[in-house]
Design a protein around this motif. Structure first.
Motif, mmCIF file in Angstrom:
data_model
loop_
_atom_site.group_PDB
_atom_site.id
_atom_site.type_symbol
_atom_site.label_atom_id
_atom_site.label_comp_id
_atom_site.label_asym_id
_atom_site.label_seq_id
_atom_site.Cartn_x
_atom_site.Cartn_y
_atom_site.Cartn_z
ATOM 1 N N TRP A 1 0.834 -1.208 0.000
ATOM 2 C CA TRP A 1 0.000 0.000 0.000
ATOM 3 C C TRP A 1 0.865 1.252 0.000
ATOM 4 O O TRP A 1 0.633 2.182 -0.789
ATOM 5 N N GLY A 2 1.871 1.284 0.885
ATOM 6 C CA GLY A 2 2.760 2.445 0.929
ATOM 7 C C GLY A 2 3.502 2.644 -0.376
ATOM 8 O O GLY A 2 3.615 3.772 -0.878
ATOM 9 N N GLY A 3 4.018 1.546 -0.943
ATOM 10 C CA GLY A 3 4.724 1.649 -2.214
ATOM 11 C C GLY A 3 3.813 2.116 -3.342
ATOM 12 O O GLY A 3 4.223 2.910 -4.191
ATOM 13 N N ARG A 4 2.563 1.627 -3.343
ATOM 14 C CA ARG A 4 1.611 2.037 -4.382
ATOM 15 C C ARG A 4 1.296 3.531 -4.273
ATOM 16 O O ARG A 4 1.179 4.227 -5.295
ATOM 17 N N GLU A 5 1.167 4.029 -3.035
ATOM 18 C CA GLU A 5 0.920 5.457 -2.839
ATOM 19 C C GLU A 5 2.075 6.298 -3.378
ATOM 20 O O GLU A 5 1.865 7.336 -4.023
ATOM 21 N N VAL B 1 4.346 5.398 -5.710
ATOM 22 C CA VAL B 1 4.396 5.279 -7.173
ATOM 23 C C VAL B 1 3.319 6.138 -7.821
ATOM 24 O O VAL B 1 3.556 6.814 -8.835
ATOM 25 N N GLU B 2 2.120 6.133 -7.239
ATOM 26 C CA GLU B 2 1.034 6.948 -7.786
ATOM 27 C C GLU B 2 1.364 8.431 -7.693
ATOM 28 O O GLU B 2 1.088 9.206 -8.613
ATOM 29 N N TRP B 3 1.968 8.835 -6.568
ATOM 30 C CA TRP B 3 2.356 10.245 -6.410
ATOM 31 C C TRP B 3 3.411 10.628 -7.454
ATOM 32 O O TRP B 3 3.350 11.717 -8.029
ATOM 33 N N ILE B 4 4.366 9.727 -7.679
ATOM 34 C CA ILE B 4 5.393 9.988 -8.700
ATOM 35 C C ILE B 4 4.755 10.119 -10.078
ATOM 36 O O ILE B 4 5.094 11.020 -10.850
ATOM 37 N N ARG B 5 3.811 9.231 -10.384
ATOM 38 C CA ARG B 5 3.155 9.271 -11.696
ATOM 39 C C ARG B 5 2.418 10.583 -11.905
ATOM 40 O O ARG B 5 2.439 11.162 -13.008
ATOM 41 N N GLN B 6 1.771 11.074 -10.853
ATOM 42 C CA GLN B 6 1.000 12.304 -10.966
ATOM 43 C C GLN B 6 1.877 13.557 -10.946
ATOM 44 O O GLN B 6 1.395 14.647 -11.278
ATOM 45 N N ASN B 7 3.124 13.417 -10.527
ATOM 46 C CA ASN B 7 3.981 14.597 -10.368
ATOM 47 C C ASN B 7 5.268 14.500 -11.178
ATOM 48 O O ASN B 7 6.294 15.059 -10.789
ATOM 49 N N LEU B 8 5.212 13.806 -12.305
ATOM 50 C CA LEU B 8 6.407 13.656 -13.131
ATOM 51 C C LEU B 8 6.958 15.008 -13.592
ATOM 52 O O LEU B 8 8.175 15.223 -13.585
ATOM 53 N N ASP B 9 6.057 15.916 -13.959
ATOM 54 C CA ASP B 9 6.512 17.229 -14.419
ATOM 55 C C ASP B 9 7.199 17.992 -13.290
ATOM 56 O O ASP B 9 8.247 18.620 -13.500
ATOM 57 N N ARG B 10 6.625 17.933 -12.085
ATOM 58 C CA ARG B 10 7.230 18.620 -10.937
ATOM 59 C C ARG B 10 8.590 18.023 -10.596
ATOM 60 O O ARG B 10 9.528 18.743 -10.247
ATOM 61 N N ILE B 11 8.689 16.705 -10.707
ATOM 62 C CA ILE B 11 9.954 16.040 -10.397
ATOM 63 C C ILE B 11 11.037 16.455 -11.388
ATOM 64 O O ILE B 11 12.161 16.779 -11.005
ATOM 65 N N GLN B 12 10.680 16.466 -12.675
ATOM 66 C CA GLN B 12 11.662 16.845 -13.694
ATOM 67 C C GLN B 12 12.048 18.314 -13.549
ATOM 68 O O GLN B 12 13.230 18.677 -13.693
ATOM 69 N N GLU B 13 11.078 19.161 -13.242
ATOM 70 C CA GLU B 13 11.361 20.584 -13.049
ATOM 71 C C GLU B 13 12.272 20.800 -11.850
ATOM 72 O O GLU B 13 13.223 21.591 -11.892
ATOM 73 N N ALA B 14 11.989 20.073 -10.754
ATOM 74 C CA ALA B 14 12.831 20.205 -9.561
ATOM 75 C C ALA B 14 14.243 19.715 -9.826
ATOM 76 O O ALA B 14 15.225 20.305 -9.348
ATOM 77 N N ALA B 15 14.361 18.628 -10.606
ATOM 78 C CA ALA B 15 15.694 18.112 -10.928
ATOM 79 C C ALA B 15 16.485 19.107 -11.769
ATOM 80 O O ALA B 15 17.680 19.304 -11.553
ATOM 81 N N MET B 16 15.810 19.757 -12.704
ATOM 82 C CA MET B 16 16.486 20.740 -13.546
ATOM 83 C C MET B 16 16.875 21.975 -12.746
ATOM 84 O O MET B 16 17.967 22.525 -12.904
ATOM 85 N N THR B 17 15.972 22.406 -11.856
ATOM 86 C CA THR B 17 16.244 23.593 -11.048
ATOM 87 C C THR B 17 17.424 23.375 -10.119
ATOM 88 O O THR B 17 18.243 24.276 -9.901
ATOM 89 N N GLU C 1 3.100 15.802 1.804
ATOM 90 C CA GLU C 1 2.092 14.947 1.193
ATOM 91 C C GLU C 1 2.415 13.483 1.484
ATOM 92 O O GLU C 1 3.557 13.116 1.690
ATOM 93 N N MET C 2 1.379 12.642 1.523
ATOM 94 C CA MET C 2 1.512 11.193 1.784
ATOM 95 C C MET C 2 2.112 10.913 3.168
ATOM 96 O O MET C 2 2.920 9.999 3.325
ATOM 97 N N ALA C 3 1.721 11.674 4.177
ATOM 98 C CA ALA C 3 2.263 11.458 5.525
ATOM 99 C C ALA C 3 1.962 10.044 6.013
ATOM 100 O O ALA C 3 2.817 9.388 6.621
ATOM 101 N N GLY C 4 0.740 9.563 5.734
ATOM 102 C CA GLY C 4 0.383 8.212 6.155
ATOM 103 C C GLY C 4 1.230 7.150 5.480
ATOM 104 O O GLY C 4 1.683 6.192 6.119
ATOM 105 N N ALA C 5 1.455 7.322 4.168
ATOM 106 C CA ALA C 5 2.278 6.350 3.437
ATOM 107 C C ALA C 5 3.708 6.349 3.954
ATOM 108 O O ALA C 5 4.327 5.280 4.093
ATOM 109 N N TRP C 6 4.248 7.530 4.266
ATOM 110 C CA TRP C 6 5.614 7.579 4.791
ATOM 111 C C TRP C 6 5.701 6.928 6.158
ATOM 112 O O TRP C 6 6.688 6.263 6.475
ATOM 113 N N GLY C 7 4.673 7.112 6.982
ATOM 114 C CA GLY C 7 4.674 6.447 8.287
ATOM 115 C C GLY C 7 4.645 4.938 8.161
ATOM 116 O O GLY C 7 5.366 4.223 8.859
ATOM 117 N N VAL C 8 3.808 4.438 7.227
ATOM 118 C CA VAL C 8 3.713 2.993 7.005
ATOM 119 C C VAL C 8 5.025 2.434 6.473
ATOM 120 O O VAL C 8 5.514 1.384 6.930
#
Length: 349
Positions: free
Chosen positions: A80-84, A86-102, A217-224
């Protein structure tokens, strides 16, 4: 005639080297057996306490079902934690790439282009390949779990017979020492899992509370995930400590918050790992911290993630057996870190 100490050291070293080579090349065969024996050592007292009242068949069934339920619950939490995540990464690919470039601006000013290269290669295709690899690994884990379950059922059903066979060995002293070693190994395994569970619960709650406080974000998933990964000594805490600041950087886009998150999670891991766990375990495990770390690194190299989990129990078992025999008692004395001062080998009755 007393053996030369140098000869003893050489014999133990050669035997250990041969065993490790066999473990590396026989991983596919030995892994499920070792993991099943670990589970049997923990679950056996439950079956033993029940079978006098309800019979062996019912006691065995209840023990296996309860054990499987606990293991399944732990893996379900991880999934469940891993799925949360992965889903967050999928929804935030643009933010991740932008942060990596910045984040590469300062590095590029100093002619360091490593992260720029990584950012260019981070895309949806690489994530899909990663997910396919994970899917294949999940299928392998399911097959492994079925094999382990079969071994656990057979092992619990034959535990009393094996104990009787050891007790009836021609050399009664050796038989009694092996039985005493087995009893102590079971006690130490249960103590080890109790300590790890208490520490994992404390870590999960602390990380969840800290993530909520930091508005991550995903505080519950990080705790799990912090709870589940803490069962991997050192490695699990390192993963959580490294990932949380990275995700905080993507979410907030600044360096101050990830730094604070890194310091906060590090403090949590240090307090629980360096204070809470030693308070609960005390000298019950008879193993020094450097040996713990070496065991984790060694068995992770040999068996991967499962080796990271089984590394400490395997070292505990080996040192406990060494305690029982005069010829190898020096090994336990040397590697216990002074935690078994005054310990003596059991005498046969």
């Amino acid at each position: 005639m007393e053996k030369n100490p140098i000869s003893n050291v050489t014999s133990v070293t050669v035997m250990l080297f041969v065993i490790l080579i066999a473990c590396k090349f026989g991983q596919a065969v030995l892994e499920p057996v070792v993991f099943a024996v670990f589970i049997i050592a923990i679950a056996w007292p439950l079956q033993k306490s029940m079978q006098a009242r309800v019979g062996k068949a019912i006691a065995l069934t209840v023990t296996v079902v309860m054990t499987a339920a606990v293991v399944l619950a732990l893996f379900s939490l991880i999934a469940w934690g891993g799925r949360e995540v992965v889903e967050w990464i999928r929804q935030n690919l643009d933010r991740i790439q932008e942060a990596a470039m910045t984040s590469t601006s300062w590095l590029e000013e100093h002619d360091i282009f490593v992260f720029t290269l990584m950012a260019e290669h981070f895309n949806g295709a690489s994530l899909v390949r990663l997910l396919r690899t994970v899917a294949v690994r999940v299928n392998t884990i399911l097959a492994f779990a079925v094999i382990v379950l079969i071994y656990v059922i057979l092992g619990l059903s034959e535990a009393e017979f094996v104990r009787a066979r050891i007790a009836s060995l021609g050399n009664q002293m050796t038989g009694q020492r092996l039985l005493e070693g087995g009893r102590k190994i079971g006690e130490k395994f249960r103590t080890y899992m109790f300590v790890r569970t208490i520490a994992s619960i404390a870590t999960g709650l602390a990380v969840w509370g800290f993530a909520k406080f930091m508005e991550l974000e995903m505080a519950g998933a990080w705790g799990v995930l912090a709870f589940a990964l803490n069962y991997l000594p050192y490695i699990g805490s390192l993963i959580v400590t490294a990932l949380l600041p990275l995700f905080a950087f993507v979410q907030f886009g600044s360096f101050e918050t990830p730094l604070f998150v890194f310091l906060g999670v590090s403090v949590i891991q240090f307090i629980i790992g360096s204070y809470l766990e030693p308070v609960f375990s005390g000298s019950a495990l008879s193993i020094s911290p450097p040996v713990v770390l070496f065991s984790i690194v060694l068995w992770t190299f040999l068996w991967g993630a499962l080796g990271a989990f089984l590394g400490v129990p395997l070292s505990i078992a080996a040192l406990t057996i060494c305690e029982q025999f005069p010829s190898t008692q020096w090994v336990a004395d040397l590697l216990s870190g002074g935690r078994r001062m005054g310990a003596v080998a059991p005498r046969p009755s």
